[in-house]
Design an enzyme around this catalytic site. Structure first.
Site, mmCIF file in Angstrom:
data_model
loop_
_atom_site.group_PDB
_atom_site.id
_atom_site.type_symbol
_atom_site.label_atom_id
_atom_site.label_comp_id
_atom_site.label_asym_id
_atom_site.label_seq_id
_atom_site.Cartn_x
_atom_site.Cartn_y
_atom_site.Cartn_z
ATOM 1 N N ASP A 121 1.797 4.265 -2.445
ATOM 2 C CA ASP A 121 2.552 3.801 -3.783
ATOM 3 C C ASP A 121 4.290 4.559 -3.413
ATOM 4 O O ASP A 121 4.689 3.873 -2.796
ATOM 5 C CB ASP A 121 1.620 3.564 -4.849
ATOM 6 C CG ASP A 121 3.527 2.867 -6.390
ATOM 7 O OD1 ASP A 121 3.808 2.353 -6.160
ATOM 8 O OD2 ASP A 121 2.600 2.235 -7.747
ATOM 9 N N ASP B 247 -8.951 0.132 -10.142
ATOM 10 C CA ASP B 247 -8.910 0.337 -11.569
ATOM 11 C C ASP B 247 -7.606 0.221 -12.464
ATOM 12 O O ASP B 247 -6.919 0.296 -12.032
ATOM 13 C CB ASP B 247 -9.610 1.579 -12.007
ATOM 14 C CG ASP B 247 -9.215 3.335 -12.102
ATOM 15 O OD1 ASP B 247 -8.369 2.782 -11.478
ATOM 16 O OD2 ASP B 247 -8.550 3.818 -13.651
ATOM 17 N N ARG C 203 -13.389 -1.872 -10.628
ATOM 18 C CA ARG C 203 -13.769 -0.495 -10.050
ATOM 19 C C ARG C 203 -14.604 -1.570 -9.307
ATOM 20 O O ARG C 203 -15.038 -1.513 -7.800
ATOM 21 C CB ARG C 203 -14.516 0.952 -9.732
ATOM 22 C CG ARG C 203 -13.036 1.672 -10.127
ATOM 23 C CD ARG C 203 -13.581 3.421 -10.294
ATOM 24 N NE ARG C 203 -12.539 3.654 -10.879
ATOM 25 C CZ ARG C 203 -11.179 4.491 -10.741
ATOM 26 N NH1 ARG C 203 -10.984 4.302 -10.012
ATOM 27 N NH2 ARG C 203 -10.619 5.329 -11.449
HETATM 28 P P1 XMP Z 1 0.951 6.863 -5.742
HETATM 29 O O1 XMP Z 1 1.965 6.544 -6.243
HETATM 30 O O2 XMP Z 1 1.054 8.508 -5.175
HETATM 31 O O3 XMP Z 1 -0.181 6.674 -5.592
HETATM 32 O O4 XMP Z 1 1.708 6.658 -3.907
HETATM 33 C C1 XMP Z 1 -1.188 6.029 -5.161
HETATM 34 C C2 XMP Z 1 -2.206 6.287 -6.367
HETATM 35 O O5 XMP Z 1 -1.386 5.301 -7.711
HETATM 36 C C3 XMP Z 1 -2.820 4.940 -7.633
HETATM 37 N N1 XMP Z 1 -2.145 3.500 -7.290
HETATM 38 C C4 XMP Z 1 -2.527 1.837 -7.678
HETATM 39 N N2 XMP Z 1 -3.730 2.741 -8.814
HETATM 40 N N3 XMP Z 1 -3.435 -0.242 -8.800
HETATM 41 C C5 XMP Z 1 -3.915 0.851 -8.930
HETATM 42 O O6 XMP Z 1 -5.565 0.266 -9.612
HETATM 43 C C6 XMP Z 1 -2.166 0.325 -8.181
HETATM 44 O O7 XMP Z 1 -1.346 -1.551 -8.075
HETATM 45 C C7 XMP Z 1 -1.415 1.554 -8.413
HETATM 46 N N4 XMP Z 1 -0.713 1.437 -7.178
HETATM 47 C C8 XMP Z 1 -0.950 3.118 -7.542
HETATM 48 C C9 XMP Z 1 -3.932 4.980 -7.110
HETATM 49 O O8 XMP Z 1 -4.707 5.511 -8.028
HETATM 50 C C10 XMP Z 1 -3.257 5.922 -5.644
HETATM 51 O O9 XMP Z 1 -4.758 6.071 -5.537
#
Ligand code: XMP
Length: 180
Positions: free
Chosen positions: A105, A161, A167
């Site tokens: 993300d 989740d 999950r």
């Molecule tokens: P970053 O922002 O560090 O995010 O790249 C990575 C972590 O954020 C969580 N994440 C999500 N979890 N649905 C989820 O369940 C989503 O749409 C989502 N976007 C980010 C995830 O834990 C990932 O490892």
């Protein structure tokens, strides 16, 4: 399968996910060829993906886990990562690491972990994600391997989740309660 009422839209069915993983394994085998590598999976989100991925990879690869919390109970990144568990440095020293996460993300999680693993002596860290969000990242990171791109919407299922729920879904979808 009829999707449950709490899922607004299915983005990737169980069959599509398995086909994506088969394709990804082909790419991994092409890249690594006969070079040994170790898988390091980011819990909890990557647990389901990792379980399916490693069972399609040949050889005697090692598996480790890192436990991270970043989202807590919200649908957007909390802006900070807490590493709850990291294997001892001996698990990384001199190794080629494939760092596996559920979704990329902002990029904060993977770029932070990649640096930490390199600091612990890994010779190389490649990144592999199930999903890559189409967003402007806060960190300049691109995954070396990905299964699918996904729009900037909160997704659940197949390990992902919302406040620790969903999950177990075999597909990836958008929860009805997601903020668009
Ligand atoms: P970053 O922002 O560090 O995010 O790249 C990575 C972590 O954020 C969580 N994440 C999500 N979890 N649905 C989820 O369940 C989503 O749409 C989502 N976007 C980010 C995830 O834990 C990932 O490892």
């Amino acid at each position: 399968m009829v999707e449950p009422s709490y899922v607004g839209e299915v983005l990737f069915t169980a069959e599509e996910i398995q086909a994506g993983i088969r394709r990804l394994c082909g790419e991994l085998m092409h890249t690594y060829k006969d070079k040994k590598f170790s898988v390091v999976s980011v819990l909890k989100g990557a647990a389901v993906f990792t379980a399916d991925l490693i069972r399609q990879l040949p050889g005697d690869l090692k598996l480790n886990f890192i436990v991270v919390s970043s989202y807590h109970r919200e649908q957007r990144s909390s802006g900070s990562i807490t590493v709850e568990y990291m294997p001892p440095s001996a698990e990384f020293a001199g190794q080629r690491i494939l760092l596996v996460d559920d979704i990329l993300d902002t990029g904060m999680t993977l770029s932070h972990l990649q640096k930490e693993i390199l600091l612990r002596g890994a010779r190389e860290v490649k990144t592999c994600v199930l999903l890559e969000k189409r967003v402007t990242r806060t960190q300049p990171i691109r995954p070396d391997f990905r299964c699918f791109f996904v729009d900037n919407i909160f997704v659940v299922g197949y390990g992902l989740d919302l406040a620790e729920r969903y999950r177990n879904l075999p597909f990836i979808g958008v929860p009805r309660e997601a903020t668009r």
